[in-house]
Scaffold this motif. Structure first.
Motif, mmCIF file in Angstrom:
data_model
loop_
_atom_site.group_PDB
_atom_site.id
_atom_site.type_symbol
_atom_site.label_atom_id
_atom_site.label_comp_id
_atom_site.label_asym_id
_atom_site.label_seq_id
_atom_site.Cartn_x
_atom_site.Cartn_y
_atom_site.Cartn_z
ATOM 1 N N LYS A 1 21.728 -38.328 -8.378
ATOM 2 C CA LYS A 1 21.487 -39.407 -9.331
ATOM 3 C C LYS A 1 22.430 -40.525 -8.802
ATOM 4 C CE LYS A 1 20.607 -36.327 -13.366
ATOM 5 N NZ LYS A 1 21.066 -35.647 -14.428
ATOM 6 N N ILE A 2 23.454 -40.437 -8.309
ATOM 7 C CA ILE A 2 24.218 -41.480 -7.897
ATOM 8 C C ILE A 2 23.595 -42.194 -6.747
ATOM 9 C CG2 ILE A 2 26.398 -41.865 -6.464
ATOM 10 C CD1 ILE A 2 27.900 -39.589 -8.116
ATOM 11 N N GLN A 3 23.224 -41.392 -5.859
ATOM 12 C CA GLN A 3 22.247 -41.956 -4.548
ATOM 13 C C GLN A 3 21.347 -42.857 -5.073
ATOM 14 O OE1 GLN A 3 24.665 -41.251 -1.906
ATOM 15 N NE2 GLN A 3 22.782 -40.627 -0.716
ATOM 16 N N ALA B 1 20.177 -42.687 -14.458
ATOM 17 C CA ALA B 1 21.248 -42.448 -15.459
ATOM 18 C C ALA B 1 21.663 -41.024 -15.520
ATOM 19 C CB ALA B 1 20.590 -42.510 -16.498
ATOM 20 N N PRO B 2 23.251 -40.603 -15.654
ATOM 21 C CA PRO B 2 23.734 -39.546 -15.435
ATOM 22 C C PRO B 2 23.212 -38.654 -16.524
ATOM 23 C CG PRO B 2 25.281 -41.083 -15.454
ATOM 24 C CD PRO B 2 24.108 -41.936 -15.741
ATOM 25 N N ILE C 1 24.397 -31.084 -6.825
ATOM 26 C CA ILE C 1 23.263 -31.764 -6.071
ATOM 27 C C ILE C 1 22.531 -32.733 -6.862
ATOM 28 C CG2 ILE C 1 21.054 -31.508 -5.059
ATOM 29 C CD1 ILE C 1 22.007 -28.932 -3.609
ATOM 30 N N LYS C 2 22.484 -32.405 -8.259
ATOM 31 C CA LYS C 2 21.793 -33.305 -9.356
ATOM 32 C C LYS C 2 22.694 -34.655 -9.381
ATOM 33 C CE LYS C 2 18.683 -30.494 -11.728
ATOM 34 N NZ LYS C 2 18.306 -30.154 -13.157
ATOM 35 N N GLU C 3 24.075 -34.294 -9.665
ATOM 36 C CA GLU C 3 24.932 -35.393 -9.605
ATOM 37 C C GLU C 3 24.823 -36.249 -8.569
ATOM 38 O OE1 GLU C 3 28.715 -33.502 -10.227
ATOM 39 O OE2 GLU C 3 28.442 -33.079 -12.276
ATOM 40 N N GLU D 1 26.061 -23.747 -9.806
ATOM 41 C CA GLU D 1 27.189 -24.958 -9.461
ATOM 42 C C GLU D 1 26.523 -25.791 -8.305
ATOM 43 O OE1 GLU D 1 31.263 -23.173 -8.462
ATOM 44 O OE2 GLU D 1 30.322 -21.301 -8.748
ATOM 45 N N VAL D 2 25.868 -25.262 -7.433
ATOM 46 C CA VAL D 2 25.191 -25.901 -6.391
ATOM 47 C C VAL D 2 24.139 -26.934 -6.893
ATOM 48 C CG1 VAL D 2 23.556 -26.033 -4.314
ATOM 49 C CG2 VAL D 2 25.703 -24.203 -4.673
ATOM 50 N N GLU D 3 23.475 -26.427 -7.797
ATOM 51 C CA GLU D 3 22.219 -27.114 -8.658
ATOM 52 C C GLU D 3 22.964 -28.352 -9.271
ATOM 53 O OE1 GLU D 3 18.810 -26.278 -11.750
ATOM 54 O OE2 GLU D 3 20.495 -25.033 -11.714
#
Length: 419
Positions: A251-253, A257-258, A246-248, A241-243
């Protein structure tokens, strides 16, 4: 109540043909012996491997930056990006499932880059936050680990790994308060530590010098770059869940690409630990299958020998039936003989197996263990030994079931006529 006369009768029957009984009992002896040895060896392997990873958070995951593999918002694929200090702050604020996070950076590693007086050695230099202790436990030999004040004030302090300490200082000497030279800059020693686990992240904990993250980042002129960071999940949440969260966020920061699966590199230790659990489960099942197969082969031998015994004692059984012996008495006699023969051979095999495992365990303990071996004390848990004995007794009853049924089919008049 124990019937001594009945036991003596069974014992006389078993010892009537000693050679045959020994050969038959050896099959059961060898089956239970091999089962115990394999169970002990499997447990020793499990203990040894778990000792190697003990002390590392099982719900942890690590992240690092890679090049992008998808074009996005005008950026071409293959773009290089970097994790920044502000990413760590954003993750702390936004990821509610997060328990602890520690950024990491590596300092230069040249020849003899760590020195004290006239001694020097080549070691890794890493910068951590205090929360790294929640990811990888440390055994402090002297002093303490870096704390929040060290990070906030960018203190020039360091924690030495045990191998670094051994190389630079005399045995037993307290290095706390002394100054060592790391890449030409002096740092005050605040502690000596060694990781509990054998897992290596960047470098072995015994072979590195730990400096407060902010200090090393400034001295090495890294700006606000972060080379890697580790994170752990709160209780009730998984590292997966944490992984994912954090990845999401990363990627936004960084306008990634999602659907880009390569830009944010990571590895999840919780998944690795689960692989170990499945591995040991598979090994355990294999051991029981092979061990019980060997044991059943011995039991079949006991069953065959009991069939021969019933055949040889046809006249005796017929006479007892003629004199009024109940079927239950005949069945009890055959089952008792089978059970006693199986139990004696099985207990001897169990005792020998436990004895050998105990000797091996004592040898491993006498040699000492620093956690670098993948084999621990090959103990057989008490509940496993009880289960083995229950299985053994059940096998003894099964071994006598068919011969006992054969004995009940003997008619008294036919048995008396038989020569």
């Amino acid at each position: 109540m124990f019937d001594l006369d009945r036991f003596q009768e069974i014992w006389v029957t078993i010892t009537r043909n000693k050679f045959r009984s020994i050969l038959t009992g050896f099959g059961v002896f060898w089956g239970i012996f091999m089962l115990v040895i394999m169970l002990g060896a499997g447990k020793g392997l499990q203990i040894g491997m778990m000792q190697g990873i003990d002390g590392f958070a099982t719900n942890s995951c690590f992240f690092y930056d890679e090049v992008t593999s998808e074009p996005y918002k005008g950026f071409k694929k293959g773009r290089k990006w970097n994790i920044k200090n502000q990413d760590i702050a954003a993750i702390k604020k936004s990821v509610k499932e997060l328990d602890a996070i520690s950024p990491m950076i590596w300092g230069p590693r040249g020849t003899n880059n760590v020195a004290y007086d006239d001694k020097a050695g080549t070691f890794s230099v890493m910068g951590f936050y205090p929360d790294y202790l929640k990811i990888e436990q440390q055994r402090m030999k002297f002093g303490r680990f870096v704390n929040e004040v060290d990070v906030l004030n960018k203190r020039k302090v360091c924690v030495l790994g045990t191998d670094v300490y051994t190389e630079l200082f005399k045995r037993g000497e307290n290095p706390v308060g002394r100054y060592v030279r790391v890449n030409g800059i002096y740092y005050q020693v605040i502690g000596v530590s060694a990781g509990v686990s054998n897992i290596t992240i960047g470098s072995r904990s015994t072979e590195r010098v730990v400096i407060p993250f902010t200090t090393l980042q400034q001295i090495c002129n890294y700006g606000d770059a972060v080379h890697m960071f580790g994170a752990t999940a709160k209780k009730g949440h998984t590292a997966e869940e944490v992984e994912m969260r954090i990845k999401e966020l990363l990627k936004i920061q960084h306008d990634i690409a999602p659907n880009d699966t390569k830009a944010v590199g990571s590895f999840n230790l919780q998944k690795e630990f689960q692989i170990f659990e499945y591995l040991f489960l598979g090994i355990g099942i294999l051991i029981w299958v092979v061990g019980l197969g060997t044991l059943f082969a011995g039991v079949i031998g006991v069953s065959n020998i009991m069939l021969v015994t019933v055949k040889e004692r046809t006249r005796e059984i017929g006479v007892r039936r003629a004199l009024g012996a109940k079927p239950s008495v005949i069945m009890t006699q055959v089952l008792s003989e089978s059970l006693v023969l199986t139990a004696i051979a099985g207990v001897l095999g169990l005792c020998l197996g436990v004895g050998i495992l105990g000797a091996v365990g004592a040898g491993i303990e006498s040699m000492g263990s620093d956690g670098s071996t993948f084999f621990g004390d090959p103990v057989v848990p008490f509940d496993t030994a009880i289960i083995s004995m229950v299985v053994l007794l059940i096998c003894g009853l099964l071994a006598g079931a068919i011969p006992a049924q054969r004995a009940l089919q003997i008619k008294a008049i036919d048995a008396i006529r038989e020569e």
